[in-house]
Enzyme design. Structure first.
Site, PDB file in Angstrom:
ATOM      1  N   CYS A  11      45.564  68.454  84.467  1.00  0.00           N
ATOM      2  CA  CYS A  11      45.445  69.039  85.821  1.00  0.00           C
ATOM      3  C   CYS A  11      45.569  67.993  86.908  1.00  0.00           C
ATOM      4  CB  CYS A  11      44.101  69.765  85.960  1.00  0.00           C
ATOM      5  SG  CYS A  11      42.682  68.645  86.022  1.00  0.00           S
TER       6      CYS A  11
ATOM      7  N   VAL B 270      32.843  58.896  65.063  1.00  0.00           N
ATOM      8  CA  VAL B 270      33.825  59.174  66.120  1.00  0.00           C
ATOM      9  C   VAL B 270      35.005  58.201  66.034  1.00  0.00           C
ATOM     10  CG1 VAL B 270      32.135  60.253  67.650  1.00  0.00           C
ATOM     11  CG2 VAL B 270      32.491  57.768  67.781  1.00  0.00           C
TER      12      VAL B 270
ATOM     13  N   LEU C 268      23.469  52.967  51.244  1.00  0.00           N
ATOM     14  CA  LEU C 268      23.021  51.588  50.957  1.00  0.00           C
ATOM     15  C   LEU C 268      21.530  51.543  50.651  1.00  0.00           C
ATOM     16  CD1 LEU C 268      24.478  48.892  50.886  1.00  0.00           C
ATOM     17  CD2 LEU C 268      23.768  48.465  53.231  1.00  0.00           C
TER      18      LEU C 268
ATOM     19  N   HIS D 119      30.972  65.239  65.784  1.00  0.00           N
ATOM     20  CA  HIS D 119      30.432  64.574  66.985  1.00  0.00           C
ATOM     21  C   HIS D 119      31.520  64.113  67.929  1.00  0.00           C
ATOM     22  CE1 HIS D 119      26.391  63.511  64.823  1.00  0.00           C
ATOM     23  NE2 HIS D 119      26.469  64.784  65.169  1.00  0.00           N
TER      24      HIS D 119
ATOM     25  N   THR E 297      24.882  57.895  55.604  1.00  0.00           N
ATOM     26  CA  THR E 297      24.158  58.398  56.768  1.00  0.00           C
ATOM     27  C   THR E 297      22.655  58.325  56.515  1.00  0.00           C
ATOM     28  OG1 THR E 297      23.856  60.289  58.286  1.00  0.00           O
ATOM     29  CG2 THR E 297      24.346  60.804  55.983  1.00  0.00           C
ATOM     30  N   SER E 298      21.919  58.040  57.594  1.00  0.00           N
ATOM     31  CA  SER E 298      20.466  57.819  57.457  1.00  0.00           C
ATOM     32  C   SER E 298      19.697  59.132  57.361  1.00  0.00           C
ATOM     33  CB  SER E 298      19.957  57.028  58.671  1.00  0.00           C
ATOM     34  OG  SER E 298      20.214  57.778  59.870  1.00  0.00           O
TER      35      SER E 298
HETATM   36  N1  APR Z   1      27.624  51.675  52.402  1.00  0.00           N
HETATM   37  C1  APR Z   1      26.844  52.795  52.373  1.00  0.00           C
HETATM   38  N2  APR Z   1      25.879  53.061  53.282  1.00  0.00           N
HETATM   39  C2  APR Z   1      25.703  52.147  54.269  1.00  0.00           C
HETATM   40  C3  APR Z   1      26.462  50.963  54.367  1.00  0.00           C
HETATM   41  C4  APR Z   1      27.459  50.748  53.382  1.00  0.00           C
HETATM   42  N3  APR Z   1      28.224  49.651  53.391  1.00  0.00           N
HETATM   43  N4  APR Z   1      26.031  50.260  55.456  1.00  0.00           N
HETATM   44  C5  APR Z   1      25.032  50.988  56.012  1.00  0.00           C
HETATM   45  N5  APR Z   1      24.830  52.107  55.295  1.00  0.00           N
HETATM   46  C6  APR Z   1      23.865  53.188  55.535  1.00  0.00           C
HETATM   47  C7  APR Z   1      22.564  52.713  56.143  1.00  0.00           C
HETATM   48  O1  APR Z   1      21.652  52.370  55.116  1.00  0.00           O
HETATM   49  C8  APR Z   1      22.110  53.966  56.912  1.00  0.00           C
HETATM   50  O2  APR Z   1      21.312  54.796  56.078  1.00  0.00           O
HETATM   51  O3  APR Z   1      24.448  54.037  56.499  1.00  0.00           O
HETATM   52  C9  APR Z   1      23.413  54.689  57.239  1.00  0.00           C
HETATM   53  C10 APR Z   1      23.768  54.628  58.708  1.00  0.00           C
HETATM   54  O4  APR Z   1      22.762  55.309  59.409  1.00  0.00           O
HETATM   55  P1  APR Z   1      22.846  55.402  61.004  1.00  0.00           P
HETATM   56  O5  APR Z   1      23.096  54.047  61.554  1.00  0.00           O
HETATM   57  O6  APR Z   1      21.645  56.184  61.432  1.00  0.00           O
HETATM   58  O7  APR Z   1      24.162  56.234  61.284  1.00  0.00           O
HETATM   59  P2  APR Z   1      24.371  57.798  61.091  1.00  0.00           P
HETATM   60  O8  APR Z   1      23.506  58.328  59.998  1.00  0.00           O
HETATM   61  O9  APR Z   1      25.829  58.033  60.982  1.00  0.00           O
HETATM   62  O10 APR Z   1      23.852  58.381  62.499  1.00  0.00           O
HETATM   63  C11 APR Z   1      23.995  59.772  62.684  1.00  0.00           C
HETATM   64  O11 APR Z   1      23.206  59.529  64.941  1.00  0.00           O
HETATM   65  O12 APR Z   1      23.177  58.269  66.815  1.00  0.00           O
HETATM   66  C12 APR Z   1      23.717  59.406  66.271  1.00  0.00           C
HETATM   67  O13 APR Z   1      25.748  60.414  66.844  1.00  0.00           O
HETATM   68  C13 APR Z   1      25.208  59.308  66.188  1.00  0.00           C
HETATM   69  O14 APR Z   1      26.643  60.177  64.442  1.00  0.00           O
HETATM   70  C14 APR Z   1      25.503  59.385  64.692  1.00  0.00           C
HETATM   71  C15 APR Z   1      24.247  60.038  64.142  1.00  0.00           C
END
Ligand code: APR
Length: 237
Positions: free
Chosen positions: A141, A95, A205, A111, A179-180
């Site tokens: 409004c 966001v 990562l 999101h 993203t995780s």
């Molecule tokens: N380079 C690449 N990956 C990275 C780095 C980096 N420098 N730093 C962290 N990561 C990875 C982590 O290993 C993890 O797998 O980014 C991922 C972040 O995961 P989350 O913290 O779960 O974030 P995200 O996957 O975006 O969450 C998805 O969950 O809470 C909701 O709405 C929220 O959009 C979010 C959604």
């Protein structure tokens, strides 16, 4: 990846793409959820129950945007956006506004966006101005106290899902970055793309929860691996 087979690219980013810019991820050691229970700051019920707490959570994240800037991953994804001759769609779960500030145009925020407000009285969305918050007046409004952050909360439908599904079904390449794989529907995008014949690549990562669905996983920081990957893809254009 071979030349000519990469016409249509769909990219998904998560909090990891902004980590090297200094924005906290959600599930890391010092993640955003470490300080808050999701149900207290990221659901419609939370906002109904305690709008001041929810506004404070997003005001703090919005204020941070002023002190961070896009990193090499955002910059090179914007370069790809500008130079890729085929179809390209960048879908972000984030966001923050770092992809826009880097120059990405073919971009969707599934999101929502910290920089936008949404009036629950007239349904208008508008640019968030610094002094808004619980007593904010809608710029359309004029109703006070009905403005919420334009963020998709848990239990709400992400934005632009029809357009995203359409892009996934016709993608030649799907790339997931930072993203995780913990939250659906984004976590399921790789399976849709794969089922419809796309090549799939993960840059993260650490292996995500969906790693096994990817043809290829590149483990390391987005700020290093994304520029390398973008140069590789542009050499195929
Ligand atoms: N380079 C690449 N990956 C990275 C780095 C980096 N420098 N730093 C962290 N990561 C990875 C982590 O290993 C993890 O797998 O980014 C991922 C972040 O995961 P989350 O913290 O779960 O974030 P995200 O996957 O975006 O969450 C998805 O969950 O809470 C909701 O709405 C929220 O959009 C979010 C959604």
């Amino acid at each position: 990846m071979s030349r000519g087979s990469l016409g249509r690219i769909v990219i998904l980013t998560g909090a990891g793409v902004s980590a090297e810019s200094g924005l906290a991820t959600f599930r890391g050691p010092d993640g955003l959820w470490e300080g808050h229970r999701v149900e207290d700051v990221c659901t419609p019920e939370a906002f109904q129950r305690d709008p001041a707490l929810v506004h404070a959570f997003y005001d703090a994240r919005r204020a941070k945007l002023g002190s961070v800037k896009p990193n090499a991953a955002h910059e090179t994804l914007a370069k790809l956006d500008a130079q890729w001759p085929g179809e390209l769609l960048l879908v972000t779960q984030n966001v923050d506004d770092l992809h826009e500030r880097a120059g990405s145009k073919r971009l969707l925020h599934m999101h929502g966006e910290l920089t936008k407000g949404w009036c629950r009285s007239c349904d208008e969305r508008f640019a968030w101005s610094g002094d808004m918050g619980q007593s904010a007046r809608c710029s359309s409004c004029g109703t006070a106290g009905q403005v919420r952050p334009d963020i998709v909360w848990f239990g709400e439908m992400p934005y632009d899902m029809e357009r995203i599904d359409e892009a996934l079904q016709h993608a030649d390449l799907f790339v997931s970055i930072g993203t995780s794989g913990a939250v659906y529907p984004a976590a399921g995008f790789v399976q849709t793309a794969r089922y419809c014949g796309a090549q799939t690549l993960e840059i993260n990562l650490e292996p995500s929860l969906g790693s096994t669905f990817f043809d290829e996983s590149r483990i390391g920081p987005a700020g290093k691996l994304v520029p390398e990957w973008v140069d590789e893809v542009l050499s195929l254009a």
